[in-house]
Write a protein that holds these residues in place. Structure first.
Motif, PDB file in Angstrom:
ATOM      1  N   ILE A 167      21.943  22.428   9.717  1.00 54.15           N
ATOM      2  CA  ILE A 167      22.151  23.585   8.857  1.00 54.15           C
ATOM      3  C   ILE A 167      22.270  23.043   7.434  1.00 54.15           C
ATOM      4  O   ILE A 167      22.847  21.976   7.215  1.00 54.15           O
ATOM      5  CB  ILE A 167      23.389  24.400   9.288  1.00 54.15           C
ATOM      6  CG1 ILE A 167      23.471  25.715   8.532  1.00 54.15           C
ATOM      7  CG2 ILE A 167      24.658  23.601   9.173  1.00 54.15           C
ATOM      8  CD1 ILE A 167      24.468  26.695   9.123  1.00 54.15           C
ATOM      9  N   ASP A 168      21.710  23.768   6.483  1.00 55.79           N
ATOM     10  CA  ASP A 168      21.628  23.273   5.101  1.00 55.79           C
ATOM     11  C   ASP A 168      22.190  24.330   4.154  1.00 55.79           C
ATOM     12  O   ASP A 168      21.661  25.439   4.061  1.00 55.79           O
ATOM     13  CB  ASP A 168      20.161  22.984   4.776  1.00 55.79           C
ATOM     14  CG  ASP A 168      19.974  22.213   3.499  1.00 55.79           C
ATOM     15  OD1 ASP A 168      20.838  22.292   2.602  1.00 55.79           O
ATOM     16  OD2 ASP A 168      18.946  21.518   3.385  1.00 55.79           O
ATOM     17  N   CYS A 169      23.262  23.995   3.462  1.00 54.98           N
ATOM     18  CA  CYS A 169      23.894  24.947   2.529  1.00 54.98           C
ATOM     19  C   CYS A 169      22.961  25.341   1.385  1.00 54.98           C
ATOM     20  O   CYS A 169      23.144  26.396   0.783  1.00 54.98           O
ATOM     21  CB  CYS A 169      25.178  24.358   1.948  1.00 54.98           C
ATOM     22  SG  CYS A 169      26.635  24.686   2.934  1.00 54.98           S
ATOM     23  N   ALA A 224      28.185  33.956  13.703  1.00 54.43           N
ATOM     24  CA  ALA A 224      26.851  34.491  13.975  1.00 54.43           C
ATOM     25  C   ALA A 224      25.878  34.111  12.865  1.00 54.43           C
ATOM     26  O   ALA A 224      24.730  33.738  13.126  1.00 54.43           O
ATOM     27  CB  ALA A 224      26.916  36.008  14.136  1.00 54.43           C
ATOM     28  N   MET A 225      26.339  34.198  11.611  1.00 60.94           N
ATOM     29  CA  MET A 225      25.505  33.822  10.474  1.00 60.94           C
ATOM     30  C   MET A 225      25.143  32.335  10.556  1.00 60.94           C
ATOM     31  O   MET A 225      23.994  31.954  10.314  1.00 60.94           O
ATOM     32  CB  MET A 225      26.236  34.118   9.162  1.00 60.94           C
ATOM     33  CG  MET A 225      25.403  33.851   7.928  1.00 60.94           C
ATOM     34  SD  MET A 225      26.253  34.252   6.399  1.00 60.94           S
ATOM     35  CE  MET A 225      27.384  32.876   6.280  1.00 60.94           C
ATOM     36  N   ILE A 226      26.104  31.517  10.905  1.00 61.86           N
ATOM     37  CA  ILE A 226      25.853  30.082  11.029  1.00 61.86           C
ATOM     38  C   ILE A 226      24.852  29.813  12.145  1.00 61.86           C
ATOM     39  O   ILE A 226      23.897  29.042  11.961  1.00 61.86           O
ATOM     40  CB  ILE A 226      27.179  29.322  11.259  1.00 61.86           C
ATOM     41  CG1 ILE A 226      27.973  29.283   9.941  1.00 61.86           C
ATOM     42  CG2 ILE A 226      26.926  27.916  11.801  1.00 61.86           C
ATOM     43  CD1 ILE A 226      29.388  28.772  10.069  1.00 61.86           C
ATOM     44  N   ARG A 227      25.021  30.438  13.298  1.00 59.09           N
ATOM     45  CA  ARG A 227      24.084  30.225  14.408  1.00 59.09           C
ATOM     46  C   ARG A 227      22.663  30.620  14.014  1.00 59.09           C
ATOM     47  O   ARG A 227      21.696  29.967  14.410  1.00 59.09           O
ATOM     48  CB  ARG A 227      24.538  30.991  15.646  1.00 59.09           C
ATOM     49  CG  ARG A 227      25.704  30.329  16.365  1.00 59.09           C
ATOM     50  CD  ARG A 227      25.960  30.956  17.719  1.00 59.09           C
ATOM     51  NE  ARG A 227      26.321  32.364  17.630  1.00 59.09           N
ATOM     52  CZ  ARG A 227      27.556  32.835  17.450  1.00 59.09           C
ATOM     53  NH1 ARG A 227      28.574  31.987  17.323  1.00 59.09           N
ATOM     54  NH2 ARG A 227      27.795  34.113  17.391  1.00 59.09           N
ATOM     55  N   GLN A 228      22.524  31.659  13.226  1.00 60.72           N
ATOM     56  CA  GLN A 228      21.179  32.104  12.796  1.00 60.72           C
ATOM     57  C   GLN A 228      20.553  31.140  11.798  1.00 60.72           C
ATOM     58  O   GLN A 228      19.330  31.113  11.651  1.00 60.72           O
ATOM     59  CB  GLN A 228      21.265  33.489  12.203  1.00 60.72           C
ATOM     60  CG  GLN A 228      21.656  34.538  13.226  1.00 60.72           C
ATOM     61  CD  GLN A 228      20.820  35.771  13.113  1.00 60.72           C
ATOM     62  OE1 GLN A 228      20.424  36.164  12.031  1.00 60.72           O
ATOM     63  NE2 GLN A 228      20.530  36.378  14.243  1.00 60.72           N
ATOM     64  N   ALA A 229      21.361  30.345  11.114  1.00 62.30           N
ATOM     65  CA  ALA A 229      20.853  29.419  10.087  1.00 62.30           C
ATOM     66  C   ALA A 229      20.525  28.032  10.651  1.00 62.30           C
ATOM     67  O   ALA A 229      20.067  27.171   9.910  1.00 62.30           O
ATOM     68  CB  ALA A 229      21.876  29.296   8.959  1.00 62.30           C
TER      69      ALA A 229
END
Length: 63
Positions: free
Chosen positions: A5-7, A50-55
């Motif tokens: 995941i990339d900020c 959920a947002m993190i899992r989608q990213a």
């Protein structure tokens, strides 16, 4: 395959450049939640997770 995941993909006032990678989605999610709460002052909520899992992406973040 490794996951990351990339900020840099999420617009923010801090312009965070952190990228986190792990071998499993669960490990990556936990690390990303810790980062989001400690650095970006987000609350650990089901919506954040959920947002993190989608990213999450497979492979390696761009240099």
């Amino acid at each position: 395959m490794r996951k990351y995941i990339d900020c840099r993909e999420v617009p923010s006032e801090s312009h965070c450049t952190v990228a986190i990678s792990a071998d499993t989605e669960r490990e990556l999610e936990e690390a990303a939640v810790q980062h989001a709460t400690a650095v970006h002052q987000h609350q650990d909520t089901p919506e954040l997770r959920a947002m993190i899992r989608q990213a999450i992406h497979e492979g390696q973040p761009a240099a």
